[in-house]
Design a protein around this motif. Structure first.
Motif, mmCIF file in Angstrom:
data_model
loop_
_atom_site.group_PDB
_atom_site.id
_atom_site.type_symbol
_atom_site.label_atom_id
_atom_site.label_comp_id
_atom_site.label_asym_id
_atom_site.label_seq_id
_atom_site.Cartn_x
_atom_site.Cartn_y
_atom_site.Cartn_z
ATOM 1 N N ARG A 34 36.779 37.856 51.298
ATOM 2 C CA ARG A 34 37.623 38.284 51.295
ATOM 3 C C ARG A 34 38.831 36.986 51.180
ATOM 4 N NH1 ARG A 34 38.258 43.425 51.660
ATOM 5 N NH2 ARG A 34 37.080 44.259 52.093
ATOM 6 N N GLU A 35 38.540 35.864 51.075
ATOM 7 C CA GLU A 35 39.203 34.560 50.560
ATOM 8 C C GLU A 35 39.807 34.577 49.459
ATOM 9 O OE1 GLU A 35 37.134 31.594 51.868
ATOM 10 O OE2 GLU A 35 36.497 31.824 54.226
ATOM 11 N N ILE A 36 38.852 35.274 48.453
ATOM 12 C CA ILE A 36 38.829 35.030 46.981
ATOM 13 C C ILE A 36 40.062 36.100 46.498
ATOM 14 C CG2 ILE A 36 38.263 35.734 44.738
ATOM 15 C CD1 ILE A 36 37.458 32.916 45.651
ATOM 16 N N ILE A 37 39.680 37.871 47.543
ATOM 17 C CA ILE A 37 40.896 38.540 47.282
ATOM 18 C C ILE A 37 42.348 38.150 47.904
ATOM 19 C CG2 ILE A 37 41.566 40.915 48.384
ATOM 20 C CD1 ILE A 37 38.096 41.002 48.511
ATOM 21 N N ALA A 38 41.837 37.346 49.432
ATOM 22 C CA ALA A 38 43.610 36.747 49.428
ATOM 23 C C ALA A 38 44.000 36.048 48.470
ATOM 24 C CB ALA A 38 42.900 36.233 51.399
ATOM 25 N N MET A 39 43.326 34.814 47.691
ATOM 26 C CA MET A 39 43.263 33.921 47.476
ATOM 27 C C MET A 39 44.823 34.663 45.853
ATOM 28 S SD MET A 39 41.886 31.169 45.014
ATOM 29 C CE MET A 39 40.685 32.303 44.088
ATOM 30 N N LEU A 40 43.905 35.711 45.232
ATOM 31 C CA LEU A 40 44.079 35.901 44.400
ATOM 32 C C LEU A 40 45.507 37.516 44.496
ATOM 33 C CD1 LEU A 40 41.597 37.329 42.559
ATOM 34 C CD2 LEU A 40 42.357 35.903 42.056
ATOM 35 N N SER A 41 45.505 38.043 46.144
ATOM 36 C CA SER A 41 46.635 38.445 46.256
ATOM 37 C C SER A 41 48.009 37.870 46.362
ATOM 38 C CB SER A 41 46.161 39.423 47.225
ATOM 39 O OG SER A 41 47.576 39.887 47.552
ATOM 40 N N ASP A 42 47.595 36.415 47.001
ATOM 41 C CA ASP A 42 49.043 35.683 47.141
ATOM 42 C C ASP A 42 49.740 35.606 45.783
ATOM 43 O OD1 ASP A 42 48.439 35.819 49.719
ATOM 44 O OD2 ASP A 42 47.741 34.009 49.791
ATOM 45 N N HIS A 43 49.001 35.207 44.710
ATOM 46 C CA HIS A 43 49.569 34.462 42.792
ATOM 47 C C HIS A 43 49.614 36.295 42.438
ATOM 48 C CE1 HIS A 43 48.029 30.845 43.150
ATOM 49 N NE2 HIS A 43 46.890 30.877 44.303
ATOM 50 N N GLY A 44 49.697 37.547 43.009
ATOM 51 C CA GLY A 44 50.199 38.332 42.444
ATOM 52 C C GLY A 44 49.120 39.689 41.483
ATOM 53 N N ALA A 45 48.419 39.819 42.204
ATOM 54 C CA ALA A 45 47.175 40.491 41.670
ATOM 55 C C ALA A 45 47.150 42.257 42.739
ATOM 56 C CB ALA A 45 45.635 39.841 42.453
ATOM 57 N N ASP A 46 46.787 43.170 42.194
ATOM 58 C CA ASP A 46 47.126 43.843 43.350
ATOM 59 C C ASP A 46 45.882 44.406 43.916
ATOM 60 O OD1 ASP A 46 49.764 45.132 42.525
ATOM 61 O OD2 ASP A 46 49.167 46.018 40.541
ATOM 62 N N ILE A 47 45.651 45.024 44.561
ATOM 63 C CA ILE A 47 44.554 44.816 45.247
ATOM 64 C C ILE A 47 44.613 46.126 45.476
ATOM 65 C CG2 ILE A 47 43.073 43.916 47.524
ATOM 66 C CD1 ILE A 47 44.082 41.842 45.548
ATOM 67 N N ASP A 48 43.590 46.874 46.163
ATOM 68 C CA ASP A 48 42.920 48.338 46.375
ATOM 69 C C ASP A 48 41.849 48.187 47.874
ATOM 70 O OD1 ASP A 48 41.953 50.355 47.468
ATOM 71 O OD2 ASP A 48 41.207 51.287 45.034
ATOM 72 N N THR A 49 42.474 47.546 48.694
ATOM 73 C CA THR A 49 41.056 47.480 49.841
ATOM 74 C C THR A 49 40.363 48.228 49.767
ATOM 75 O OG1 THR A 49 43.087 48.284 51.512
ATOM 76 C CG2 THR A 49 43.489 45.651 51.104
ATOM 77 N N ASN A 50 40.674 49.395 49.829
ATOM 78 C CA ASN A 50 39.825 50.452 50.310
ATOM 79 C C ASN A 50 38.136 50.271 49.315
ATOM 80 O OD1 ASN A 50 41.308 51.704 52.393
ATOM 81 N ND2 ASN A 50 42.129 53.142 50.759
ATOM 82 N N ASN A 51 38.082 50.150 48.570
ATOM 83 C CA ASN A 51 36.885 49.876 47.566
ATOM 84 C C ASN A 51 37.148 48.077 47.289
ATOM 85 O OD1 ASN A 51 36.456 52.903 47.477
ATOM 86 N ND2 ASN A 51 38.542 52.530 46.069
#
Length: 113
Positions: A34-51
């Motif tokens: 979750r921390e890496i996902i949040a960091m990447l999201s903060d930097h502009g990555a698109d997130i599919d939270t379901n998968n």
């Protein structure tokens, strides 16, 4: 002057890099942190939270590549430098060979075949 061995021509290198970027942006990467996902999201990555799938953008890839150091060093347990990966330095390190692997189907260690 140091000899340089090239296995791939520049056009093929550029094609490989282009296709790798495309895979990161279109197929994405599955991440379970979750921390890496949040960091990447903060930097502009698109997130599919379901998968737990992250889709990088060209901009995210470019920003990340700008932060990569041009060289790095390895040290032994006592803090002595053992390898300096800068310029054209090359090292033979048989210790990095896989003496055993984890066979995920059998869920146990075994010799590589």
């Amino acid at each position: 002057m140091r000899p340089v061995l090239r296995f791939l021509d520049q056009d093929l290198i550029e094609k490989i890099i282009s296709e790798a970027r495309e895979l990161l942006c279109k197929l994405g990467v599955e991440i379970h942190n979750r921390e890496i996902i949040a960091m990447l999201s903060d930097h502009g990555a698109d997130i599919d939270t379901n998968n737990d799938r992250i889709f990088l953008t060209q901009n995210v890839v470019d920003k990340a590549l700008k932060t990569v150091p041009r060289s790095f060093k390895l040290y032994d347990i006592l803090g002595n430098e053992t390898h300096n990966f800068s310029e054209y330095n090359v090292y033979f390190t048989p210790g990095s060979a896989a003496l055993n692997i984890l066979d995920y189907k059998m869920n146990k260690m075994r010799k590589p075949t």
